[in-house]
Design an enzyme around this catalytic site. Structure first.
Site, PDB file in Angstrom:
ATOM      1  N   GLU A 211       0.826  -1.206   0.000  1.00  0.00           N
ATOM      2  CA  GLU A 211       0.000   0.000   0.000  1.00  0.00           C
ATOM      3  C   GLU A 211       0.860   1.256   0.000  1.00  0.00           C
ATOM      4  O   GLU A 211       1.862   1.334   0.729  1.00  0.00           O
ATOM      5  CB  GLU A 211      -0.914   0.024   1.226  1.00  0.00           C
ATOM      6  CG  GLU A 211      -2.002  -1.023   1.213  1.00  0.00           C
ATOM      7  CD  GLU A 211      -3.057  -0.739   2.267  1.00  0.00           C
ATOM      8  OE1 GLU A 211      -3.538   0.411   2.325  1.00  0.00           O
ATOM      9  OE2 GLU A 211      -3.381  -1.663   3.029  1.00  0.00           O
ATOM     10  N   GLY A 223      -7.565  -2.874  -2.501  1.00  0.00           N
ATOM     11  CA  GLY A 223      -6.661  -3.668  -3.324  1.00  0.00           C
ATOM     12  C   GLY A 223      -7.276  -4.982  -3.761  1.00  0.00           C
ATOM     13  O   GLY A 223      -7.073  -5.438  -4.895  1.00  0.00           O
TER      14      GLY A 223
END
Length: 288
Positions: A211, A223
């Site tokens: 991230e 995600g």
């Protein structure tokens, strides 16, 4: 001055949550870094702030701060924790909730079994809107890396920009090397979340995510959605897919282009505490 907080997590993606509905809270980058510090602060991947509604047709404002102090527009795991925090603290009994982030609005619904379903909105694919530097939308893009190597990625945005790579095995994927290199690639001017996805069947994938502003986390809700969307568009995935992450499983559903993506998973409360808000004392926190 001290402020109450809750420590929560969604499949190990952990958060410090503050209620700013009754008393405003200014979350500076310096304070966010101090709170997120795992040695001197509480420790977390991201900080969530519950704010009063910024418009009459939403229930709350939802602010998200990364461990490096930057602000994020989206966090699916955090949104589930946000919904449970609001219910547990008695801030609202509405179900579903509509919340506003800097990237748009989200709808959060708590099921009878405690699972939370999040409507993360409609994904974006045009490069200028991600943002990503490319002359036109393509199924995949080749990123030139140091040493003359190229990486093939899918690029899209769901509140945050995402780059998704398909790998044979997530356990051996070079997340620690390629993750930070892609995150700060110059073609992603706002940086990017980097997903490494292995496809195990039309309804099952495995995923690891690096991230932006955080590093690799045990789970990343947006995600997981980005990986499923890329897999559905270009790799034959079904409309509903199980996503296995290091922290556990999430379910992602997406009907196709122009439709919102839905994320379902758990939200766990860990403990409550009080935290000094001055930068000098932010490292001396106390649980209760």
């Amino acid at each position: 001055m001290t402020r109450e907080f809750a420590k929560m997590h969604g499949l190990g993606n952990d958060f410090v949550v503050f209620d700013a509905t009754r008393e405003p809270l200014t979350m500076t980058p310096e304070l966010a870094r101090a709170v997120a510090d795992r040695r001197l602060g509480v420790g977390c991947d991201q900080i969530l702030v519950v704010e009063p509604p910024p418009a009459p047709d939403v229930d709350f404002g939802y602010r998200i701060y990364n461990a490096d102090g930057s602000e994020s527009g989206q966090c699916g795991n955090g949104a589930r924790c946000f919904a449970r925090f609001v219910r547990d603290r008695g801030l609202s009994d509405r179900n579903p909730l509509v919340v506003a982030t800097i990237a748009g609005r989200m709808t959060l619904a708590i099921a009878d079994d405690g699972q939370v379903r999040v409507d993360l909105g409609v994904p974006v694919f045009e490069p200028a809107d991600i943002p990503f530097e490319a002359p036109r939308r393509e199924p995949t893009y080749n990123l030139a890396m140091d040493g003359g190597r190229e990486l093939m990625v899918h690029a899209l945005a769901i509140g945050n920009p995402h780059a998704v790579m398909v790998v044979d095995d997530v356990d051996s994927a070079p997340v620690s090397v390629q993750g930070p290199a892609v995150e700060r690639h110059p073609r992603f001017p706002a940086r990017v979340n980097v997903g490494f996805m292995a496809i195990h069947g039309p309804d099952h994938v495995a995923l690891r995510v690096f991230e932006r502003g955080v590093g690799e986390t045990r789970a990343c809700g947006s995600g997981a959605c980005a990986a499923m969307i890329a897999g559905r568009l270009f790799h034959g995935l079904d409309e509903t897919v199980r996503v296995d992450l290091p922290g556990g499983q999430l379910a992602v559903s997406w009907a196709g282009e122009g439709e919102p993506v839905y994320l379902t998973g758990p939200a766990t409360h860990v403990f409550d505490g009080r935290l000094p808000m001055s930068m000098e004392t932010a490292g001396n926190h106390g649980g209760r």
